[in-house]
Design an enzyme around this catalytic site. Structure first.
Site, PDB file in Angstrom:
ATOM      1  N   SER A  14      -2.606 -12.559   5.251  1.00  0.00           N
ATOM      2  CA  SER A  14      -3.137 -12.502   3.880  1.00  0.00           C
ATOM      3  C   SER A  14      -2.102 -13.022   2.878  1.00  0.00           C
ATOM      4  CB  SER A  14      -3.594 -11.086   3.519  1.00  0.00           C
ATOM      5  OG  SER A  14      -2.498 -10.263   3.258  1.00  0.00           O
ATOM      6  N   LYS A  47       0.817  -1.214   0.000  1.00  0.00           N
ATOM      7  CA  LYS A  47       0.000   0.000   0.000  1.00  0.00           C
ATOM      8  C   LYS A  47       0.854   1.268   0.000  1.00  0.00           C
ATOM      9  CE  LYS A  47      -4.166  -1.912   0.286  1.00  0.00           C
ATOM     10  NZ  LYS A  47      -5.339  -1.615  -0.515  1.00  0.00           N
TER      11      LYS A  47
HETATM   12  N1  PMP Z   1      -3.516  -8.023   2.399  1.00  0.00           N
HETATM   13  C1  PMP Z   1      -3.464  -7.053   3.325  1.00  0.00           C
HETATM   14  C2  PMP Z   1      -2.766  -7.337   4.627  1.00  0.00           C
HETATM   15  C3  PMP Z   1      -4.065  -5.811   3.073  1.00  0.00           C
HETATM   16  O1  PMP Z   1      -4.028  -4.838   4.009  1.00  0.00           O
HETATM   17  C4  PMP Z   1      -4.734  -5.616   1.837  1.00  0.00           C
HETATM   18  C5  PMP Z   1      -5.409  -4.298   1.575  1.00  0.00           C
HETATM   19  N2  PMP Z   1      -6.711  -4.211   2.080  1.00  0.00           N
HETATM   20  C6  PMP Z   1      -4.791  -6.662   0.908  1.00  0.00           C
HETATM   21  C7  PMP Z   1      -4.149  -7.840   1.224  1.00  0.00           C
HETATM   22  C8  PMP Z   1      -5.553  -6.573  -0.385  1.00  0.00           C
HETATM   23  O2  PMP Z   1      -5.124  -5.584  -1.278  1.00  0.00           O
HETATM   24  P1  PMP Z   1      -6.154  -4.797  -2.190  1.00  0.00           P
HETATM   25  O3  PMP Z   1      -6.946  -3.888  -1.285  1.00  0.00           O
HETATM   26  O4  PMP Z   1      -5.341  -4.028  -3.168  1.00  0.00           O
HETATM   27  O5  PMP Z   1      -7.046  -5.791  -2.847  1.00  0.00           O
END
Ligand code: PMP
Length: 454
Positions: free
Chosen positions: A276, A45
């Site tokens: 994640s 991010k």
């Molecule tokens: N994994 C984590 C730990 C995140 O903070 C995010 C962002 N919400 C994502 C995956 C997914 O990314 P995106 O929002 O670009 O789909």
């Protein structure tokens, strides 16, 4: 000095790509991971944060000393707080209260203000972190809402940065990009770039059990979201930040799979990544196994393990949440029901036929399936009643337009302890593998199972 960067923000991007060795053993495909958890703010991010702030400044929406506001589960906040610290802005973040203490503490360390909101309310609810962020932005002079869920700038950030970086790093030899989807910005943006430069590259989304994306992708239905523990991925609504048309395949994983893989990635591969990341790799391995071909699969690892030391990497927390040991899985529950045949309806059945089936078996809702057990939705007694009472329909019409989505969808691997929350909200839990219905669970099934197992 030669070799120095002007600020930390110039160190964002250019993360390593590493081949998995052990957790991917036995696959025909090679799986490579993109170490976004090595970004200076702790996640991919950072790329988004710089882009959003640059766009806000270019459009005259953010001026010197202004305030950046966002709804975030932590990582976008971290990126924005870092940019704010370097460039002299203030930052305020509304977060769901399920996020880890470490993420909240990190934002405060960067000088941000954090407001916690209940995780379990609908996005439109005035108490949700989405609503609160909007209100704070509206009511604070000189504030701009970064708006990652609703702005096309989200995907543009990854189109400009992660997409070209992956294409160059792989020398174009990338057959699939796999990413967990939260806002969907990472996969949409990087994926769009890759598709433009290599149309055959497959985009694979990974969604946690409990989120609404998977069912929408498979059957077009808006099912019930329910609570899950993995942070940053999955949603309870369909944000404009994601372009679902770009996605070729979607894989579903549950909390236990996500966390067990995250722990393996740390222990067996030395990759100090979070929940994640475990989700994305677990999804990639399912995808690779189903395809069973020699190809290059690239998986995005969004953030690091440090934020989850008190949760995913803490045995006590894992046990308290039923993620180590526990009551068994949906597969165990289905087996304990025995080989009882599932009673289903077809979309072209008549209302009369369905009423008779419900009466004969003493049940008040039926899954509706087409050929090859493909799931369409459910039909419930109350809908049939409403249909007949309002005089809209008669008994000889088909049930097609009465099929509805008030069910929760789970996999055979879903933990039984999760079902209590699921069935408190939805009429019924349907068990699916891909598009196929493989079982159904009612409240009474769960009660019977728990009374035998506790
Ligand atoms: N994994 C984590 C730990 C995140 O903070 C995010 C962002 N919400 C994502 C995956 C997914 O990314 P995106 O929002 O670009 O789909």
């Amino acid at each position: 000095m030669k070799g120095a960067r002007e600020t930390i923000l110039e160190a964002v991007g250019e993360t390593p790509l590493v081949k998995l060795q052990r957790v991917s053993a036995g696959l025909a495909a090679d799986v490579f991971v993109k170490l976004e958890f090595l970004q200076p703010g702790g996640s991919m991010k950072d790329r988004l944060a710089i882009h959003l702030v640059d766009e806000a400044v270019e459009r005259g929406k953010l001026e010197r000393g202004g305030t950046i506001v966002e709804a975030t589960s932590g990582n976008t906040g971290a990126g924005l707080a870092m940019v704010a610290a370097v460039r002299g802005y203030k930052s305020v973040f509304a977060m769901p209260d399920k996020v880890s203490h470490e993420k909240i503490a990190a934002l405060r360390a960067w000088g941000a203000k954090v407001v916690l909101c209940p995780s379990s309310v609908e996005p439109e609810d005035p108490r949700s972190h989405f609503s609160l962020a909007r209100r704070i932005a509206d009511e604070t002079p000189g504030a701009v809402l970064a708006n990652q869920y609703f702005s096309q700038a989200n995907a543009r950030a990854y189109y400009k940065s992660l997409g070209p970086e992956l294409f160059a790093q792989t020398g174009g030899e990338i057959d699939a990009l796999v990413a967990g989807i939260g806002t969907g910005g990472t996969l949409t943006g990087a994926g769009r770039y890759l598709k433009e430069h290599k149309p055959a590259c497959q985009l694979v989304a990974v969604d946690p059990v409990g989120s609404v994306y998977y069912d929408k992708f498979r059957s077009g239905r808006d099912t019930r979201a329910f609570a899950y523990k993995v942070e940053g991925i999955g949603e309870e609504f369909h944000p404009p930040s994601m372009d679902p048309k770009l996605i070729d395949e979607m894989v579903r994983v549950d909390d236990r799979e996500c966390f067990s893989m995250a722990r393996d990635l740390v222990r067996l591969e030395g990759l100090f990544c979070g929940g994640s990341s475990g989700a994305a790799v677990a999804g990639a391995i399912k995808y690779a196994r189903a395809r069973d071909r020699k190809e290059n699969i690239v998986v995005v690892l969004p953030d690091g393990a440090a934020k989850y030391l008190s949760t995913v990497f803490n045995d006590e927390w894992m046990r308290d949440n039923g993620l180590l040991g526990g009551d068994g899985t949906v597969r165990d529950l289905l087996e304990s029901k025995g080989g009882r045949a599932m009673i289903t309806a077809r979309p072209d059945d008549t209302v009369r036929h369905v009423v008779q089936t419900m009466k004969q078996h003493g049940i008040s809702q039926l899954p509706v399936v087409g050929d090859n057990d493909r799931l369409f939705g459910i039909i419930a007694e109350v809908d049939v009643l409403r249909h007949l009472v309002t005089g809209e329909g008669h008994l000889d019409g088909t049930i097609e337009h009465l099929v509805e989505s008030d069910y929760a969808s789970v996999t055979p691997e879903t933990r039984v302890d999760l079902l209590q929350g699921v069935l408190a909200e939805a009429k019924i839990a349907l068990v699916t593998e891909g598009r196929r219905l493989v079982g159904l669970i009612t409240k009474i099934d769960l009660i019977e199972y728990l009374s035998r197992h506790t």
